[in-house]
Every structure is written in structure tokens, then in C-alpha cells.
Design an enzyme around this catalytic site. Structure first.
Site, PDB file in Angstrom:
ATOM      1  N   ASP A 186     -28.029  43.801 -53.287  1.00  0.00           N
ATOM      2  CA  ASP A 186     -27.062  44.897 -53.298  1.00  0.00           C
ATOM      3  C   ASP A 186     -27.319  45.866 -54.438  1.00  0.00           C
ATOM      4  O   ASP A 186     -27.684  45.474 -55.545  1.00  0.00           O
ATOM      5  CB  ASP A 186     -25.639  44.338 -53.412  1.00  0.00           C
ATOM      6  N   GLU A 232     -18.339  43.631 -40.279  1.00  0.00           N
ATOM      7  CA  GLU A 232     -19.040  42.660 -41.133  1.00  0.00           C
ATOM      8  C   GLU A 232     -18.143  42.346 -42.310  1.00  0.00           C
ATOM      9  O   GLU A 232     -17.861  43.227 -43.123  1.00  0.00           O
ATOM     10  CB  GLU A 232     -20.322  43.274 -41.703  1.00  0.00           C
TER      11      GLU A 232
END
Ligand SMILES: Cc1ncc(COP(=O)(O)O)c(C=O)c1O
Lengths: 409, 266
Positions: free
Chosen positions: B59, B48
């Protein structure tokens, strides 16, 4: 789209999209909570018990309806037009933010949640949230950028006195947008017992529409009050635009009065041409921020740029999707007011009317000066005085040098 | 090989696939690309490639710090395509949607396909908003990976599965990226619920960081997705070369984990 805009009254639009703006750009994990919220607030608006409770709080706690004050001495500097101030600064806690916080806090109880979180820039929304939470017995956590904690210290203390936990945000530009990022992170982690009490008409659907629903009382009252006072509708309605909640709140009742011009004043900072500003409609581009598609200050690659304004409450690089749409269809005009013009209007209102406005609201006053000069003595300008300036006295003292020897004469 | 073929090949080998995330540009573009290649050398099956974004609201602090540094270094989405080109494994771009929106959806799909990319994972693009992306991905034969979460209803699981190609990404817990001490108990239940509505491989991400945790997840998922542990390896290293070596070592540990499913310690 245009056909639909003509057919349905503008006041009937409830999202999730306003033209090409709005929507839900959020993690799947939050979809269930947004669906729950969407159902809960629509139920609440049609629930006589809920609305009676909210109305009672408005009358007996917030201090609604807020009055209209005519500002004749200020008006001399605005072309002689009649200047009518909608006094949201007189609400309990000192700004329009309490209207929305009270509505969403009641909804939080309705949904069986026990904790509210909020982002705040100027601290007014944080104070409003902390207040509603104290009143209704909810836990409150407020995220605030480190930069804003410094420039709005008074409100940090108020929130803590009210029992809220204030968490400094040290990421990114350390202002409102970063506080919103951090609140979103909290929400996705604690969504089971937590409601995210967003403070402006921004964020993913249904927030822009729901926040407007809780703020439209401003315009509904003002429309009646101006008709009673002046015998006709105003020519222009002015409001400052950060995320856009006080502006959509006062605009909404006039959306389907085509003879009333709606003017949103964005924070021009050092001037839009300098790149140091917070005028997302005037100086931004189409993008996605905090879950909705709207005008965003961004670079060529789509990275959000830091916004700049002397006003913490307007220092946000996006704008609510309904405003983006009202701009696109030409129903409202959006103009930047730079720091200097805002501070001039701030000082003028203090000295001519004995009212210290929030620096956010001073942007609307600067817009009203220009509109009044354009209209002349026959004109009527309604201004949303969204908040009071107690929180801004430090900034003003520094800006005008008021703590120096021999100043203030 | 496509991401799906790679994951199915792993399944035939009696193991789960290992999927590794790193943001491009941390600590610089060249090192991040070298680290992605090292990840593959260490046993990562699918990469990824993260595109750093200014407002990464999904995040945790670790990836925030890495992507903030990458942005300060001037990284752009085009650097992400460079990384895709140089990684010798199926590579998916992982991106917040506004970056693609700005790049141009059709142009992004064309450039990603031209770079040899397998597709994209879109954590803040729910299927309801993804019509333009789906069309562009179809035009270029790209995978489109949507996420499901513990709060997803059966209807939402079905929608995400129908809208995805390549695999389905099960976000194992309610929260942001970052390592956790224990694998969330909701992960297994979520995978089981997803498996009821789809034949797609179901891969689990969020909070997996050690070989032991990888082994636990490998017992019930088709793929194990790891991000923060790789980022930490790069961040804690005294210099880029040892960072790249540390990433490879983390990959080896995790690759061993996915090969001994059921959580039994060696
Ligand atoms: C007094 C006041 N006015 C305006 C704003 C800007 O918000 P909005 O655009 O949502 O009304 C704020 C925000 O903190 C505020 O405190």
C-alpha cells in the site's frame, strides 16, 4: 519431514521451505524478479569466474579471511573455558554484512541491473551496501527508520559520504521492519532496473538461502581455524540473531557436526517477560513477515508487534526461516539476552581484551559467558564477533554515563 | 448474487462493473461500514472490505495512513466480517495473508461464508502457496481472487487464472496502491494477455481514481477497481457524515464513468 532431515545432510537444505518455514508470501508482481534472482545466484555459485571475482574481493578488499582471536582475560569471567572470537569486526566497513553485500552487488551486475536498494537497522548493512555500490558503480538507496537514524547517526553519515541516498522511514515503529516495508514498496515499483539487496537471512525465497550462501564463508574459515588452533572442533558456537545472517553464516559449516552445539542469542530487551524485546524464537508465534513464514512477534490477531532492543541491528520482530526450523528440529538453541546482560558483556570485552564490539555482537558474548561457565575450563566456545562498536559509542556513552564529570574511572 | 454473476450482469448491460475498496475501521468501524453502504448506493457493484494490517507493504502512503489509524482504533478481522454482513452487495475480504493464517484458514472460510461473504482477494498469497486456502474456499463455496501483474509470464497468468474463482485481478502497474494522474498503459496489454488464457472476468486495479479514468479502463476490462479515491474522500472530510456523503459522490462519478466506456468525455 523428519525422515528427510535424517537422510539429507543439514548443509544440503536450500529452501524454499525449511520444514514448515520460509516460502514466498509476496505480490505476484515480484515473482518474476525472485525467479530471475534464484536462477542468477545459483548460476553464480557454480560459475568459476564469479566465484574467483568474489574471492579476490574478499582477499584484497574485505580483508578475508578474518582472524580468530583468543580472549583469555575475558575467558576468566566465562568459567575459564577457551573463548575464541571470529573477528568479523575487522572486515572492511566493520561487520559481517559486507560479505553478503559484496556477493549480491556482484550479482546485480550479472543481472544487468544498475540500482540497489537496502533496508538497514544498525546502519551496518546500509554502509556495506553503499560501499559495494561505490566500488562497483551502482546507484544505492538505503531505507532507514527515523528512530534508527538517530541512534546510529555515524552510519548515516558514512552512507552519505559513500554516495548513497538515505531515506528516513516514518511509518509504523520507524525501525528496521518499517524500513524493510518501504524497501519492498520501492522494489515492486522499480524492479526492472533495481535489485533489493536484503541484508539478513530473511525475506522471500531465495533470499534466506542466498544470504546464507554469501555468509557461510564465516563458518568455513572458522571451522578450519579452530581445528588448527585447538586441534578439535569447538563445543559451542555462539552468535547473535537479528534476522539471522551472521548466525547462519557461522553455524552452517557446523550443521552436520552433531557434537558442536549451536546457540543463537536473541535480543531480550527489557526481558522477554516484559513483552519489550526482540526475541522472535523465544517469545514469538508462527506467522508471516516480509514474505516468509517464520516466528514473528505478533498479537492475537496477527498484527506485528513492535520489537525492543538497545541494539538497532537486532531490533526486528521476525527471524530467518532456517533458524525457525533449526529451533524446531532441536539442532540449534535460541536464548534471549537482555539489554543489561549485553551491555555488561560489551563493557567486559572492552576492558579485558581491548576490543569494542558492536552491541549486537555483545549479545553473543553474553551467551558465551553463560556457555563457558556451563562447560568449565575444558570447554571451547567459538563466538561470532559480528561487528565493531564504533557506531555504538553514543549509545554506550549514554548507557554508562561516560560523558558526565568524573566518569570512566 | 455472486461477484462473477454481478460482473457478468454488468457486461450484459454493456458496461464494466465497479468494484470499491475501503478498509474497515477507518475512521471507525461504524463510519467505515456506513461508507461501504454509501458506496453501493452510489453505484458500486462489488465491495472489497480491507482488513488493516501492521505491515502493508503493497500500500501507498494514503491507505497506510488510513489503516494505521484503524489499527490504532483497535480494529480486528472480526470487524471485517461485521462489515461483510452489513453491506448490501457481493463483498470480498481483501487481506494480507498473515491475518488469515493467524485466524485459522478453515475458520476464516467458515466465518466469512456465514457472514454472507463472496470470498477473498489475497494480494500476497500467490497460488503456489495457496493450497490450504483453496481447499477451505472450496469447502464453503467462496471466491478466491488472485492477482496478475505486468511482469506475469504466460505460465503465471494461466496459473493465477486457474487458481481464481469470481474474477481475476489485474494489477495494472508495477507499484503500490494510490491514485495516479494517468492510467497505466500496461493495463490494457495485461488484460489482453489475461483474456487469452481465461474466461473469467478480468478486473483492473491500481491507480484508477476518476470517472474519466474509469471510463478508459471500462473500454477494455470487465471491472474497474477503485480504492484510494474512496479513502481520500473519507480522509479529507471534516466529519464522518460528510465523509460518507463524499464517498457516495465519488461512487456516482465512477459509476457514470464505467457506463460510458472508451474514454469519451461527456
Ligand atoms: C554487527 C551486527 N551484528 C549482527 C546484526 C544482526 O543481523 P543478522 O542477524 O542478520 O546477523 C547486525 C545488523 O545490523 C549487525 O550490524
Amino acid at each position: 519431514m523428519h525422515g528427510q532431515a535424517v537422510r539429507t545432510p543439514l548443509t544440503g537444505r536450500t529452501g524454499p521451505y525449511f520444514g514448515g518455514f520460509g516460502g514466498r508470501f509476496i505480490p505476484e508482481a515480484l515473482v518474476a524478479a525472485l525467479e530471475e534472482l534464484d536462477a542468477a545466484y545459483r548460476d553464480a555459485l557454480s560459475d568459476p569466474d564469479f566465484m574467483a571475482r568474489l574471492d579476490e574481493l574478499h582477499r584484497t578488499y574485505v580483508g578475508r579471511p578474518s582472524v580468530i582471536t583468543e580472549a583469555p582475560r575475558f575467558a576468566r569471567h566465562a568459567g575459564g573455558a577457551r573463548i575464541l572470537l571470529k573477528r568479523e569486526d575487522l572486515n572492511h566497513t566493520g561487520a559481517h554484512k559486507i560479505n553478503n553485500a559484496m556477493g549480491q552487488a556482484l550479482l546485480t551486475l550479472q543481472m544487468g541491473k544498475t540500482r540497489v536498494i537496502a533496508e538497514t537497522g544498525a546502519g551496518q548493512h546500509g554502509v556495506a551496501t553503499a560501499t559495494a555500490a561505490a566500488l562497483l558503480g551502482l546507484d544505492a538507496v538505503v531505507y532507514m527508520g527515523e528512530v534508527d537514524m538517530r541512534r546510529q547517526e555515524l552510519n548515516v553519515v558514512r552512507m552519505r559520504l559513500l554516495g548513497a541516498e538515505v531515506i528516513p522511514v516514518t511509518s509504523g515503529s520507524r525501525t528496521l521492519k518499517d524500513a524493510m516495508n518501504e524497501a519492498m514498496r520501492d522494489w515492486v515499483t522499480n524492479v526492472e532496473n533495481t535489485h533489493y539487496l536484503i541484508g539478513s537471512a530473511a525475506g522471500p525465497h531465495p533470499f534466506p538461502t542466498m544470504v546464507r550462501a554469501f555468509q557461510q564463508v564465516i563458518g568455513e574459515e572458522a571451522r578450519r581455524q579452530v581445528l588448527a588452533l585447538a586441534g578439535r572442533l569447538p563445543d559451542v558456537v555462539c552468535a547473535c540473531v537479528g534476522g539471522g545472517s551472521n548466525a547462519i553464516g557461522i553455524f552452517h559449516a557446523f550443521l552436520d557436526d552433531p557434537e558442536v552445539e549451536l546457540v543463537g542469542l536473541e535480543a531480550g530487551g527489557d526481558g522477554v517477560e516484559t513483552g519489550r524485546h526482540a526475541a522472535s524464537v523465544s517469545g514469538g508465534a508462527l506467522g508471516i513477515l516480509h514474505g516468509n513464514r517464520t516466528y514473528v512477534l505478533q498479537d492475537a490477531h496477527g498484527q506485528t508487534m513492535e520489537s525492543h532492543s538497545i541494539s538497532a541491528g537486532l531490533d526486528y520482530p521476525g527471524v530467518g526461516p532456517q533458524h525457525a526450523w533449526l529451533h524446531d528440529i532441536g539442532r540449534a538453541r535460541y536464548r534471549p539476552v537482555d539489554d543489561a546482560a549485553a551491555m555488561e558483556a560489551f563493557a567486559l570485552l572492552c576492558r579485558t581484551e581491548g576490543i569494542i564490539p558492536a552491541i549486537e555482537s555483545a549479545h553473543a558474548l553474553a551467551g558465551a559467558i553463560q556457555e563457558g561457565r556451563r562447560l568449565g575450563p575444558d570447554g571451547i566456545v567459538l563466538v561470532n564477533l559480528s561487528g565493531r562498536g564504533d557506531k555504538d559509542v553514543d549509545t554506550a556513552a549514554r548507557y554508562f554515563g561516560l560523558l558526565e564529570e568524573g566518569s570512566g574511572s | 448474487m455472486s461477484a462473477r454473476a454481478t460482473i457478468e450482469q454488468a457486461r450484459r448491460e454493456g458496461r464494466a462493473a465497479l468494484i470499491g475498496y475501503l478498509p474497515v475501521g477507518f475512521p471507525d468501524v461504524a463510519t467505515s461500514v456506513a461508507a461501504m453502504r454509501a458506496m453501493v448506493a452510489g453505484g458500486v457493484d462489488v465491495v472489497e472490505v480491507g482488513l488493516p494490517y501492521s505491515d502493508p507493504l503493497m500500500d501507498g502512503p494514503l491507505i497506510q495512513r488510513a489503516t494505521e489509524a484503524a489499527l490504532a482504533g483497535g480494529v480486528t478481522p472480526a470487524d471485517g466480517l461485521t462489515a461483510v454482513r452489513e453491506v448490501a452487495a457481493p463483498a470480498l475480504v481483501m487481506t494480507y495473508w498473515t491475518l488469515v493464517d493467524r485466524y485459522g484458514v478453515a475458520r476464516f472460510a467458515a466465518d466469512l461464508a456465514a457472514a454472507g461473504g463472496a470470498g477473498a482477494i489475497t494480494p500476497d498469497l500467490i497460488p503456489d502457496e495457496a493450497a490450504a486456502w483453496h481447499a477451505a474456499a472450496d469447502d464453503h463455496g467462496l471466491d478466491r481472487v488472485h492477482l496478475v501483474a505486468p511482469t506475469s509470464t504466460p505460465e503465471r497468468l494461466t496459473l493465477a487464472a486457474r487458481s481464481s474463482r469470481g474474477f481475476l485481478y489485474a494489477a495494472s502497474l508495477m507499484g503500490v496502491t494510490g491514485e495516479r494522474d494517468v492510467v497505466s498503459t500496461t493495463a490494457k496489454d495485461l488484460v489482453a494477455r489475461a483474456k487469452e488464457v481465461t474466461d473469467l472476468p478480468v478486473c483492473v486495479g491500481l491507480g484508477v481514481g476518476t470517472g474519466t479514468q474509469a471510463a478508459e479502463v471500462a473500454a477494455f476490462a470487465d471491472g474497474v477497481i477503485v480504492g484510494s479515491a474512496f479513502v481520500r474522500a473519507l480522509m479529507d472530510a471534516p466529519d464522518p457524515a460528510s465523509g460518507v456523503a463524499a464517498v457516495e459522490a465519488v461512487a456516482r462519478e465512477l459509476a457514470a464513468g464505467v457506463r460510458k466506456p472508451s474514454g469519451v468525455e461527456a
